[in-house]
Design an enzyme around this catalytic site. Sequence first.
Site, PDB file in Angstrom:
ATOM      1  N   TYR A  39       0.820  -1.207   0.000  1.00 46.65           N
ATOM      2  CA  TYR A  39       0.000   0.000   0.000  1.00 46.65           C
ATOM      3  C   TYR A  39       0.859   1.264   0.000  1.00 46.65           C
ATOM      4  O   TYR A  39       0.356   2.351  -0.303  1.00 46.65           O
ATOM      5  CB  TYR A  39      -0.926   0.052   1.218  1.00 46.65           C
ATOM      6  CG  TYR A  39      -1.971  -1.030   1.303  1.00 46.65           C
ATOM      7  CD1 TYR A  39      -2.175  -1.959   0.269  1.00 46.65           C
ATOM      8  CD2 TYR A  39      -2.780  -1.130   2.429  1.00 46.65           C
ATOM      9  CE1 TYR A  39      -3.122  -2.947   0.376  1.00 46.65           C
ATOM     10  CE2 TYR A  39      -3.742  -2.121   2.542  1.00 46.65           C
ATOM     11  CZ  TYR A  39      -3.910  -3.032   1.514  1.00 46.65           C
ATOM     12  OH  TYR A  39      -4.865  -4.013   1.628  1.00 46.65           O
ATOM     13  N   HIS A  97       0.197 -11.687   1.982  1.00 49.92           N
ATOM     14  CA  HIS A  97      -0.790 -10.889   1.259  1.00 49.92           C
ATOM     15  C   HIS A  97      -1.475 -11.657   0.127  1.00 49.92           C
ATOM     16  O   HIS A  97      -2.688 -11.533  -0.076  1.00 49.92           O
ATOM     17  CB  HIS A  97      -0.125  -9.627   0.702  1.00 49.92           C
ATOM     18  CG  HIS A  97      -1.082  -8.527   0.429  1.00 49.92           C
ATOM     19  ND1 HIS A  97      -0.730  -7.198   0.446  1.00 49.92           N
ATOM     20  CD2 HIS A  97      -2.411  -8.521   0.149  1.00 49.92           C
ATOM     21  CE1 HIS A  97      -1.778  -6.439   0.189  1.00 49.92           C
ATOM     22  NE2 HIS A  97      -2.815  -7.231  -0.005  1.00 49.92           N
TER      23      HIS A  97
END
Length: 267
Positions: A39, A97
Amino acid sequence: MSIPAFGIGTFRLKDQVVIDSVSNALELGYRAIDTAQIYDNEAEVGKAIADSGVPRSELFLTTKIWVDNFARDKLIPSLKTSLEKLRTDHVDLCLIHWPSPGGAVPLPEFMGALAEAKAQGLTKHIGVSNFTIDLTKQAVAAVGAGAIATNQVELHPYLQNRKLADWSRRNGVHLTSYMTLAYGEVLKDPVIIRIANERGATPAQVALAWALQLGYSIIPSSTRRENLQSNLQAQQLKLSADDIAHIATLDRGRRLAAPARLVPDWD
Protein backbone atom coordinates in the site's frame (compact mmCIF):
# COMPACT_ATOMS: atom_id res chain seq x y z
CA MET A 1 -7.43 -15.07 20.43
CA SER A 2 -9.99 -12.90 18.70
CA ILE A 3 -9.59 -10.70 15.64
CA PRO A 4 -11.48 -7.41 16.12
CA ALA A 5 -14.78 -7.48 14.28
CA PHE A 6 -14.52 -3.90 13.05
CA GLY A 7 -11.54 -1.90 11.83
CA ILE A 8 -10.43 0.61 9.24
CA GLY A 9 -8.78 -0.32 5.97
CA THR A 10 -6.25 1.85 4.15
CA PHE A 11 -6.03 0.29 0.68
CA ARG A 12 -5.44 2.91 -2.06
CA LEU A 13 -5.11 5.73 0.51
CA LYS A 14 -1.82 7.66 0.34
CA ASP A 15 0.03 10.61 1.85
CA GLN A 16 -2.08 13.15 3.76
CA VAL A 17 -5.28 11.38 2.72
CA VAL A 18 -4.41 8.26 4.71
CA ILE A 19 -3.10 10.32 7.63
CA ASP A 20 -6.42 12.17 7.81
CA SER A 21 -8.46 8.99 7.43
CA VAL A 22 -6.64 7.13 10.20
CA SER A 23 -6.58 10.20 12.44
CA ASN A 24 -10.33 10.69 12.07
CA ALA A 25 -10.98 7.00 12.65
CA LEU A 26 -8.96 6.96 15.85
CA GLU A 27 -10.75 10.06 17.11
CA LEU A 28 -14.08 8.37 16.41
CA GLY A 29 -13.11 5.26 18.36
CA TYR A 30 -11.68 2.85 15.81
CA ARG A 31 -8.93 0.74 17.32
CA ALA A 32 -8.11 -1.77 14.55
CA ILE A 33 -6.11 -0.56 11.55
CA ASP A 34 -5.22 -2.58 8.45
CA THR A 35 -2.37 -1.74 6.10
CA ALA A 36 0.16 -3.58 3.91
CA GLN A 37 3.65 -3.22 2.54
CA ILE A 38 2.40 -2.78 -1.02
CA TYR A 39 0.00 0.00 0.00
CA ASP A 40 3.05 2.25 0.42
CA ASN A 41 1.42 4.02 3.35
CA GLU A 42 2.83 2.32 6.45
CA ALA A 43 4.89 5.39 7.38
CA GLU A 44 1.85 7.65 7.14
CA VAL A 45 -0.24 5.20 9.17
CA GLY A 46 2.52 5.19 11.76
CA LYS A 47 2.54 8.98 11.88
CA ALA A 48 -1.22 9.17 12.33
CA ILE A 49 -1.05 6.68 15.18
CA ALA A 50 1.86 8.48 16.85
CA ASP A 51 0.15 11.86 16.58
CA SER A 52 -3.19 10.52 17.86
CA GLY A 53 -2.06 9.97 21.42
CA VAL A 54 -3.91 6.64 21.52
CA PRO A 55 -1.79 4.16 23.53
CA ARG A 56 -0.29 1.42 21.40
CA SER A 57 -1.73 -1.14 23.81
CA GLU A 58 -5.26 -0.14 22.76
CA LEU A 59 -4.63 -0.74 19.06
CA PHE A 60 -4.82 -3.81 16.86
CA LEU A 61 -2.46 -3.20 13.96
CA THR A 62 -2.28 -5.42 10.88
CA THR A 63 0.16 -5.39 7.99
CA LYS A 64 0.78 -7.80 5.13
CA ILE A 65 3.98 -9.16 3.59
CA TRP A 66 4.26 -8.49 -0.13
CA VAL A 67 5.08 -11.33 -2.54
CA ASP A 68 8.57 -9.96 -3.30
CA ASN A 69 9.52 -10.53 0.35
CA PHE A 70 8.44 -14.15 0.77
CA ALA A 71 11.91 -15.73 0.65
CA ARG A 72 13.18 -16.88 4.03
CA ASP A 73 16.02 -14.34 4.03
CA LYS A 74 13.71 -11.44 3.10
CA LEU A 75 10.49 -11.87 5.05
CA ILE A 76 11.64 -10.96 8.56
CA PRO A 77 13.89 -8.07 7.42
CA SER A 78 10.98 -6.66 5.41
CA LEU A 79 8.69 -6.92 8.44
CA LYS A 80 11.25 -5.10 10.57
CA THR A 81 11.27 -2.32 7.96
CA SER A 82 7.48 -2.18 8.18
CA LEU A 83 7.70 -1.91 11.97
CA GLU A 84 10.11 1.01 11.66
CA LYS A 85 7.68 2.79 9.35
CA LEU A 86 4.77 2.05 11.67
CA ARG A 87 6.79 3.27 14.67
CA THR A 88 6.19 0.14 16.70
CA ASP A 89 8.13 -2.91 17.83
CA HIS A 90 5.43 -5.34 16.76
CA VAL A 91 2.18 -5.67 14.84
CA ASP A 92 -0.77 -7.54 16.24
CA LEU A 93 -1.35 -9.46 13.02
CA CYS A 94 0.90 -10.14 10.05
CA LEU A 95 -0.53 -11.72 6.92
CA ILE A 96 0.85 -13.25 3.76
CA HIS A 97 -0.79 -10.89 1.26
CA TRP A 98 -1.25 -13.23 -1.72
CA PRO A 99 -0.13 -16.75 -2.57
CA SER A 100 3.35 -16.83 -4.07
CA PRO A 101 2.96 -16.20 -7.85
CA GLY A 102 3.57 -19.43 -9.69
CA GLY A 103 4.74 -21.02 -6.46
CA ALA A 104 8.07 -19.19 -6.83
CA VAL A 105 8.61 -19.42 -3.07
CA PRO A 106 7.38 -22.68 -1.56
CA LEU A 107 4.52 -22.23 0.88
CA PRO A 108 6.31 -24.02 3.76
CA GLU A 109 9.20 -21.59 3.36
CA PHE A 110 7.25 -18.37 3.71
CA MET A 111 4.86 -19.73 6.32
CA GLY A 112 7.83 -20.97 8.30
CA ALA A 113 9.44 -17.54 8.11
CA LEU A 114 6.17 -15.94 9.21
CA ALA A 115 5.96 -18.33 12.17
CA GLU A 116 9.54 -17.39 13.08
CA ALA A 117 8.56 -13.70 12.99
CA LYS A 118 5.88 -14.52 15.54
CA ALA A 119 8.36 -16.47 17.66
CA GLN A 120 10.64 -13.42 17.67
CA GLY A 121 7.80 -11.22 18.92
CA LEU A 122 7.56 -9.15 15.74
CA THR A 123 3.88 -10.05 15.43
CA LYS A 124 1.42 -11.45 17.94
CA HIS A 125 -0.60 -13.39 15.38
CA ILE A 126 -0.14 -14.63 11.83
CA GLY A 127 -2.48 -15.34 8.97
CA VAL A 128 -3.03 -15.29 5.23
CA SER A 129 -4.93 -13.31 2.63
CA ASN A 130 -6.48 -14.32 -0.69
CA PHE A 131 -5.92 -18.00 0.05
CA THR A 132 -8.09 -20.73 -1.43
CA ILE A 133 -9.29 -23.74 0.55
CA ASP A 134 -6.38 -25.85 -0.67
CA LEU A 135 -3.80 -23.17 0.08
CA THR A 136 -5.29 -22.61 3.53
CA LYS A 137 -5.05 -26.34 4.21
CA GLN A 138 -1.38 -26.18 3.23
CA ALA A 139 -0.81 -23.16 5.46
CA VAL A 140 -2.42 -24.94 8.41
CA ALA A 141 -0.26 -27.99 7.74
CA ALA A 142 2.85 -25.80 7.69
CA VAL A 143 2.32 -23.91 10.96
CA GLY A 144 -0.16 -26.02 12.91
CA ALA A 145 -3.86 -26.07 13.62
CA GLY A 146 -5.08 -22.88 15.23
CA ALA A 147 -2.06 -20.82 14.17
CA ILE A 148 -3.87 -19.14 11.27
CA ALA A 149 -5.68 -16.21 12.92
CA THR A 150 -7.59 -15.24 9.78
CA ASN A 151 -7.81 -15.48 6.02
CA GLN A 152 -8.54 -12.00 4.64
CA VAL A 153 -10.50 -12.29 1.40
CA GLU A 154 -12.71 -10.28 -0.91
CA LEU A 155 -16.21 -10.91 0.34
CA HIS A 156 -19.34 -8.83 -0.22
CA PRO A 157 -23.00 -9.37 -1.21
CA TYR A 158 -21.98 -9.76 -4.88
CA LEU A 159 -19.17 -12.23 -4.05
CA GLN A 160 -20.18 -14.33 -1.07
CA ASN A 161 -17.42 -16.92 -1.42
CA ARG A 162 -19.67 -19.65 -0.04
CA LYS A 163 -17.40 -22.66 -0.61
CA LEU A 164 -14.50 -20.99 1.17
CA ALA A 165 -16.76 -19.54 3.88
CA ASP A 166 -18.40 -22.90 4.60
CA TRP A 167 -15.08 -24.74 4.72
CA SER A 168 -13.52 -22.07 6.93
CA ARG A 169 -16.44 -22.18 9.36
CA ARG A 170 -16.26 -25.96 9.62
CA ASN A 171 -12.50 -25.89 10.17
CA GLY A 172 -12.24 -22.98 12.58
CA VAL A 173 -10.54 -20.52 10.24
CA HIS A 174 -11.82 -16.98 10.79
CA LEU A 175 -12.51 -14.85 7.71
CA THR A 176 -11.93 -11.13 7.35
CA SER A 177 -13.93 -9.48 4.58
CA TYR A 178 -12.32 -6.80 2.48
CA MET A 179 -14.15 -4.72 -0.13
CA THR A 180 -17.31 -5.43 1.86
CA LEU A 181 -19.03 -2.60 -0.03
CA ALA A 182 -17.66 -3.74 -3.41
CA TYR A 183 -16.24 -0.28 -4.12
CA GLY A 184 -19.73 1.09 -3.53
CA GLU A 185 -21.44 -1.13 -6.11
CA VAL A 186 -23.74 -2.86 -3.62
CA LEU A 187 -24.86 0.49 -2.20
CA LYS A 188 -26.92 1.00 -5.37
CA ASP A 189 -28.58 -2.40 -5.18
CA PRO A 190 -32.40 -2.25 -4.86
CA VAL A 191 -32.47 -5.05 -2.27
CA ILE A 192 -29.86 -3.33 -0.08
CA ILE A 193 -31.63 0.03 -0.47
CA ARG A 194 -35.01 -1.47 0.43
CA ILE A 195 -33.62 -3.09 3.58
CA ALA A 196 -31.86 0.16 4.50
CA ASN A 197 -35.12 2.11 4.15
CA GLU A 198 -37.03 -0.44 6.24
CA ARG A 199 -34.38 -0.38 8.97
CA GLY A 200 -33.81 3.37 9.00
CA ALA A 201 -30.19 2.75 8.06
CA THR A 202 -27.83 3.54 5.22
CA PRO A 203 -27.06 0.99 2.48
CA ALA A 204 -23.46 0.87 3.73
CA GLN A 205 -24.63 0.03 7.23
CA VAL A 206 -26.77 -2.79 5.85
CA ALA A 207 -23.90 -4.35 3.87
CA LEU A 208 -21.51 -4.05 6.80
CA ALA A 209 -24.06 -5.42 9.28
CA TRP A 210 -24.68 -8.36 6.94
CA ALA A 211 -20.99 -9.31 7.03
CA LEU A 212 -20.76 -8.84 10.78
CA GLN A 213 -23.82 -11.02 11.41
CA LEU A 214 -22.30 -13.79 9.31
CA GLY A 215 -19.33 -13.73 11.66
CA TYR A 216 -16.75 -11.99 9.49
CA SER A 217 -14.42 -9.20 10.54
CA ILE A 218 -14.61 -6.12 8.33
CA ILE A 219 -12.20 -3.29 7.50
CA PRO A 220 -14.08 -0.66 5.47
CA SER A 221 -12.18 2.46 4.49
CA SER A 222 -13.31 6.01 3.88
CA THR A 223 -11.77 9.41 3.37
CA ARG A 224 -14.84 11.15 4.82
CA ARG A 225 -15.24 11.52 8.57
CA GLU A 226 -19.03 11.34 8.38
CA ASN A 227 -18.84 7.99 6.56
CA LEU A 228 -16.34 6.63 9.07
CA GLN A 229 -18.74 7.55 11.86
CA SER A 230 -21.78 6.18 10.04
CA ASN A 231 -20.01 2.90 9.27
CA LEU A 232 -19.32 2.34 12.96
CA GLN A 233 -23.06 2.34 13.62
CA ALA A 234 -23.43 -0.83 11.54
CA GLN A 235 -22.38 -2.67 14.69
CA GLN A 236 -25.72 -1.77 16.30
CA LEU A 237 -27.86 -2.67 13.27
CA LYS A 238 -29.59 -6.04 13.54
CA LEU A 239 -30.85 -7.57 10.31
CA SER A 240 -33.63 -10.13 10.29
CA ALA A 241 -33.34 -13.66 8.97
CA ASP A 242 -35.38 -12.52 5.97
CA ASP A 243 -32.95 -9.66 5.35
CA ILE A 244 -30.02 -12.08 5.40
CA ALA A 245 -31.88 -14.45 3.07
CA HIS A 246 -32.65 -11.70 0.57
CA ILE A 247 -29.01 -10.53 0.55
CA ALA A 248 -27.96 -14.15 -0.04
CA THR A 249 -29.73 -14.00 -3.41
CA LEU A 250 -27.44 -11.17 -4.58
CA ASP A 251 -24.37 -13.40 -5.01
CA ARG A 252 -23.18 -13.21 -8.61
CA GLY A 253 -19.51 -14.10 -8.35
CA ARG A 254 -18.54 -10.47 -8.96
CA ARG A 255 -14.83 -10.44 -8.17
CA LEU A 256 -13.12 -7.04 -8.13
CA ALA A 257 -9.63 -7.93 -6.87
CA ALA A 258 -7.94 -10.07 -9.48
CA PRO A 259 -4.40 -8.86 -10.27
CA ALA A 260 -3.23 -10.98 -13.18
CA ARG A 261 0.01 -12.47 -11.86
CA LEU A 262 -1.35 -13.15 -8.39
CA VAL A 263 -4.69 -14.85 -8.95
CA PRO A 264 -4.89 -18.41 -7.56
CA ASP A 265 -7.32 -21.06 -8.76
CA TRP A 266 -10.33 -19.65 -6.87
CA ASP A 267 -12.81 -22.01 -5.23
